[in-house]
Write an enzyme that holds these catalytic residues in place. Structure first.
Site, PDB file in Angstrom:
ATOM      1  N   ASP A 194       0.885  -1.157   0.000  1.00 37.23           N
ATOM      2  CA  ASP A 194       0.000   0.000   0.000  1.00 37.23           C
ATOM      3  C   ASP A 194       0.935   1.221   0.000  1.00 37.23           C
ATOM      4  O   ASP A 194       2.139   1.085   0.273  1.00 37.23           O
ATOM      5  CB  ASP A 194      -0.865  -0.039   1.273  1.00 37.23           C
ATOM      6  CG  ASP A 194      -1.661   1.234   1.473  1.00 37.23           C
ATOM      7  OD1 ASP A 194      -2.332   1.672   0.518  1.00 37.23           O
ATOM      8  OD2 ASP A 194      -1.595   1.808   2.580  1.00 37.23           O
ATOM      9  N   ASP A 214      -0.051   5.070   1.007  1.00 36.29           N
ATOM     10  CA  ASP A 214      -0.279   6.043   2.087  1.00 36.29           C
ATOM     11  C   ASP A 214      -0.164   5.363   3.450  1.00 36.29           C
ATOM     12  O   ASP A 214      -0.955   4.469   3.765  1.00 36.29           O
ATOM     13  CB  ASP A 214      -1.682   6.659   1.949  1.00 36.29           C
ATOM     14  CG  ASP A 214      -1.875   7.390   0.625  1.00 36.29           C
ATOM     15  OD1 ASP A 214      -0.974   8.133   0.225  1.00 36.29           O
ATOM     16  OD2 ASP A 214      -2.935   7.218  -0.007  1.00 36.29           O
TER      17      ASP A 214
END
Ligand code: G6P
Ligand code: MG
Length: 232
Positions: free
Chosen positions: A26, A28
């Site tokens: 991922d 963020d």
């Protein structure tokens, strides 16, 4: 890395590392602290509506799409708006977020993450990125790490955001791998759920109280090393 630094022993992850052919990150909150920039922008927007968005509320926004995040903010404040008004507010938040990220540079990458990605690649394990953010390509460009990924899936390429498994299944399919070959790194509760629903193993990055469903939870992405893949 001392095993004691892990919230849970890595041995609890019952994966044969030989099966892990790709690490899917991922963005963020896992590679860089843009999760905080999202929070700042949502908090500012919520304030314009008289809503006090807390850091606890923000956990619900992590990993979910821009519009879904706005709907959660409105639900928290008990505010109901037309689709057109919601579009305007989502654009406003994104404008503030983009202003924040445009000042970013590679030194904002979390400590150890560049080394981790490079060492994973050196082991012959492929590396993917799966972010619900439509701004992900721009962030990767600003951080000068776009070419470190074999595949990049962002928010413009999916219909359903996390906790739906679509984003991770698409990443596996673009890598031409089975979901069970993939290990996901996630900081969001919705992201951990999406990885599990995709049939992948998951390293949660953050707090065990939020990410307890992950196979293992570490405090920071840099706490993991490529050598840990062999201990799994
Ligand atoms: C990521 C973040 C979320 C954000 C979403 C959409 O999943 O964790 O907080 O809302 O991306 O981001 P975007 O940049 O498209 O508004
Ligand atoms: Mg995240």
């Amino acid at each position: 890395m001392a095993k004691t630094e892990l919230t849970r022993e890595l041995t609890s992850l019952t994966v044969d590392s030989n099966l892990i052919k790709a690490a899917i990150f991922d963005l963020d909150g896992v590679i860089v602290d843009t999760a905080h920039y999202h929070y700042m922008a949502w908090k500012q927007l919520a304030a314009t509506l008289g809503i006090d968005l807390t850091i606890e509320d923000n956990e619900r926004l992590k990993g979910v799409s821009r519009m879904h995040s706005l709907e959660i903010v409105l639900e928290i404040g008990g505010v109901s708006l037309s689709e057109a008004e919601k579009e305007k507010l989502a654009d406003k938040k994104n404008g503030w977020f983009v202003d924040l990220i445009e000042k970013m540079s590679p030194d904002e990458i979390f400590p150890g993450v560049t080394d981790l990605i490079e060492s994973i690649r050196r082991k012959g394990v492929r590396v993917g990125l799966a972010s619900s953010s439509k701004n992900a390509p721009r962030v990767l460009e600003l951080l000068h790490i776009r070419d470190q990924f074999d595949v990049i899936i962002d928010g413009t390429m999916i219909t359903h955001s996390k906790p739906d498994p679509e984003i991770f299944l698409l990443a596996a399919s673009r890598l031409d791998l089975n979901p069970t070959d993939c290990l996901v790194f996630e900081d969001a509760e919705a992201g951990v759920e999406a990885a599990i629903r995709a049939g992948m193993k998951c390293v949660g990055v953050g707090n065990v109280a939020q990410l307890g469903k992950a196979n293992v939870v570490i405090a920071k992405t840099g706490d993991f090393t490529a050598a840990d893949l062999d201990k799994l």
